[in-house]
Design a protein around this motif. Structure first.
Motif, short mmCIF file in Angstrom:
data_model
loop_
_atom_site.label_atom_id
_atom_site.label_comp_id
_atom_site.label_asym_id
_atom_site.label_seq_id
_atom_site.Cartn_x
_atom_site.Cartn_y
_atom_site.Cartn_z
N LEU A 39 8.12 72.37 84.79
CA LEU A 39 7.66 71.58 83.14
C LEU A 39 6.54 72.46 82.71
N LEU A 40 5.55 73.28 83.05
CA LEU A 40 3.98 72.94 82.65
C LEU A 40 5.75 75.08 81.88
N SER A 41 6.38 75.24 82.04
CA SER A 41 6.90 76.60 81.59
C SER A 41 7.44 76.03 80.48
N LEU A 42 7.99 75.13 81.01
CA LEU A 42 8.99 74.46 79.70
C LEU A 42 8.51 74.46 78.48
N ALA A 43 6.68 74.02 78.28
CA ALA A 43 5.63 73.06 77.59
C ALA A 43 4.98 74.80 77.42
N CYS A 44 5.45 75.82 77.86
CA CYS A 44 4.12 76.42 77.37
C CYS A 44 5.19 77.38 76.76
N ALA A 45 6.58 77.68 76.50
CA ALA A 45 7.32 78.28 75.78
C ALA A 45 7.33 78.43 74.31
N PRO A 46 7.49 79.42 73.87
CA PRO A 46 7.38 80.34 72.48
C PRO A 46 8.44 79.29 71.39
N THR A 47 7.97 79.14 70.34
CA THR A 47 9.24 78.75 69.90
C THR A 47 9.04 79.67 68.03
N ARG A 108 12.81 83.34 56.22
CA ARG A 108 13.38 83.49 57.14
C ARG A 108 14.25 84.46 57.42
N ASP A 109 13.64 85.99 56.66
CA ASP A 109 14.04 87.47 57.45
C ASP A 109 12.99 87.70 58.55
N THR A 110 11.81 87.33 57.60
CA THR A 110 10.61 87.34 58.80
C THR A 110 9.75 86.24 59.47
N PRO A 111 10.69 85.68 60.67
CA PRO A 111 9.90 84.22 60.84
C PRO A 111 8.47 84.67 61.93
N ALA A 112 7.88 83.77 62.03
CA ALA A 112 6.57 83.85 62.59
C ALA A 112 6.42 83.23 64.08
N ALA A 113 6.66 83.56 64.48
CA ALA A 113 6.35 83.30 66.19
C ALA A 113 5.41 81.67 66.22
N ILE A 114 5.19 81.02 66.91
CA ILE A 114 3.88 80.02 67.88
C ILE A 114 3.87 80.17 68.93
N ARG A 115 3.22 80.47 69.12
CA ARG A 115 2.71 80.91 70.15
C ARG A 115 1.78 79.09 70.81
N THR A 116 2.19 78.75 72.14
CA THR A 116 1.40 77.28 72.93
C THR A 116 0.64 77.55 73.71
N VAL A 175 11.90 86.61 68.24
CA VAL A 175 11.02 86.96 68.71
C VAL A 175 10.35 86.12 70.81
N GLY A 176 8.87 86.66 71.08
CA GLY A 176 8.80 85.52 71.87
C GLY A 176 7.68 85.16 71.53
N SER A 177 6.75 84.70 73.12
CA SER A 177 5.45 85.04 72.80
C SER A 177 4.99 85.85 72.14
N ASP A 178 3.40 86.14 71.31
CA ASP A 178 3.15 87.18 71.12
C ASP A 178 4.03 87.82 70.19
N ARG A 179 4.82 87.26 70.14
CA ARG A 179 5.67 88.35 69.01
C ARG A 179 5.94 89.64 69.85
N ARG A 180 6.12 89.26 70.77
CA ARG A 180 7.00 90.56 71.46
C ARG A 180 8.27 89.98 71.39
N THR A 181 9.17 91.53 71.85
CA THR A 181 10.10 92.12 71.02
C THR A 181 11.18 92.78 72.61
N SER A 182 10.26 92.31 74.03
CA SER A 182 11.66 92.92 75.33
C SER A 182 11.50 92.09 76.02
N TYR A 188 11.32 83.65 77.71
CA TYR A 188 12.19 82.84 76.71
C TYR A 188 11.53 83.30 75.19
N VAL A 189 12.88 83.55 74.75
CA VAL A 189 13.21 84.83 73.43
C VAL A 189 13.24 83.30 72.57
N VAL A 190 12.78 83.74 71.56
CA VAL A 190 13.82 82.32 69.98
C VAL A 190 15.04 82.91 69.62
N ILE A 191 16.48 82.54 68.74
CA ILE A 191 17.21 83.24 68.79
C ILE A 191 17.63 82.15 67.32
#
Length: 259
Positions: A39-47, A108-116, A175-182, A188-191
Motif C-alpha cells: 500500500l505504501l508503494s502504491l500511495a507513493c507511485a507517480p502519475t 499531450r506531447d510533453t506531459p508533466a510527471a507528478i511526484r507524490t 515518464v516515471g517519478s522525478d522524470r526518470r526515463t529508464s 512505476y511507469v506512466v503510459i
C-alpha cells in the motif's frame, strides 16, 4: 582521557550548541502508518498530466526560526488555508510535486510527471492558515508542493488468466517519478492509454522495444500491471524486467479477443 582532554571536549560541545540554529518546533512524534509495504508503494507511485492541475492548497513553510525548504516526518508544516477554506483538524492530504522538463510547456506531447512526496494530517487551524504534521514521506516534502485529499489506493486484483497481448494497438511508456526515463522491476511507469482504451485496474501488459530493424519482430523486455487508471493515462507497476525499460518503449494490453 586526561583532565585537559575532558575539558577540551566539554568546551567544544558548548561552542557547537551555542552556534547551532534553534530547533524547529515539532509536532507529535511520527507514528507507524500501519500500512503494508504494498500500500505504501502504491500511495507513493507517480502519475502524469497533460495540463497544469488546479493546485490552490500548498505547503508554505514550517515552524522554524530559520529558513527551510525541506521537511520530514515529525516536522510541522504550514499550509495556505484554514477555517475559512473548510480546513479542519484531522483532515489528511497527499503532498505532490509537479515535475516538468526544462520549463517545457505541459502538453499531450510533453506531459508533466507528478511526484507524490508524502501525506500530511492537519494538526491545528486558524482562519486562513493551518499547521499539519507529516504522516509519511515518500521523498522530502518541500515548500510549494501542492495538496490533494488523501485516499488510500486500491490494491489491484490480478487475474490468473493471461490472454495474449494485443498487436498493432500499442501504448507507449512516458515518464516515471522525478522524470526518470529508464526503469526496471518494481518501478512505476506512466503510459499514454487509459480507460478510453479499455484499460482497468489490474490490467496486465507486455512491454516491447522496437529495435528499428526492417523485417524484424518487436523485442519483449518486460511485463506490468495497471495500478492507477485515468481516462487517457495509466500508472503501471513493472513486474518483470528482461532489460532496461525506457521512455518510448511499446506497451501491449493483455486482453481476450473481442467476438
Amino acid at each position: 582521557m586526561t583532565s585537559r582532554g575532558k575539558s577540551f571536549v566539554l568546551i567544544a560541545v558548548g561552542l557547537l550548541a551555542a552556534t547551532s540554529p534553534a530547533r524547529a518546533q515539532r509536532g507529535p512524534a511520527a507514528t507507524n502508518t500501519n500500512l503494508s509495504p504494498e500500500l505504501l508503494s502504491l500511495a507513493c507511485a507517480p502519475t502524469a498530466v497533460h495540463e497544469p492541475p488546479m493546485t490552490p492548497l500548498r505547503v508554505t513553510g514550517g515552524q522554524d526560526s530559520f529558513v527551510r525548504r525541506t521537511y520530514a516526518p515529525g516536522d510541522l508544516v504550514t499550509i495556505n488555508a484554514g477555517i475559512k477554506n473548510g480546513i479542519e483538524v484531522g483532515q489528511e492530504y497527499y503532498v505532490r510535486r509537479l515535475q516538468v522538463a526544462n520549463m517545457t510547456a505541459i502538453t499531450r506531447d510533453t506531459p508533466a510527471a507528478i511526484r507524490t512526496t508524502g501525506w500530511i494530517k492537519v494538526y491545528a487551524v486558524d482562519d486562513e492558515w493551518s499547521l499539519a504534521t507529516i504522516t509519511h514521506a515518500c521523498d522530502s516534502i518541500e515548500v510549494d508542493d501542492y495538496l490533494e485529499p488523501f485516499k488510500l489506493p486500491v490494491i489491484p486484483t490480478i487475474s490468473k488468466d493471461r490472454p495474449k497481448p494485443e498487436r498493432d494497438n500499442y501504448a507507449k511508456v512516458l515518464v516515471g517519478s522525478d522524470r526518470r526515463t529508464s526503469f526496471g522491476k518494481g518501478d512505476y511507469v506512466v503510459i499514454n492509454r487509459g480507460t478510453d482504451f479499455g484499460i482497468e485496474l489490474g490490467s496486465q501488459f507486455v512491454l516491447y522495444r522496437d529495435k528499428k530493424m526492417d523485417n524484424n519482430f518487436l523485442f519483449e523486455i518486460g511485463e506490468g500491471v495497471a495500478t492507477e487508471v485515468k481516462a487517457d493515462m495509466t500508472t503501471v507497476l513493472v513486474t518483470v524486467s528482461l532489460d532496461a525499460i525506457n521512455s518510448g518503449d511499446y506497451v501491449a494490453l493483455r486482453r481476450e479477443p473481442q467476438k
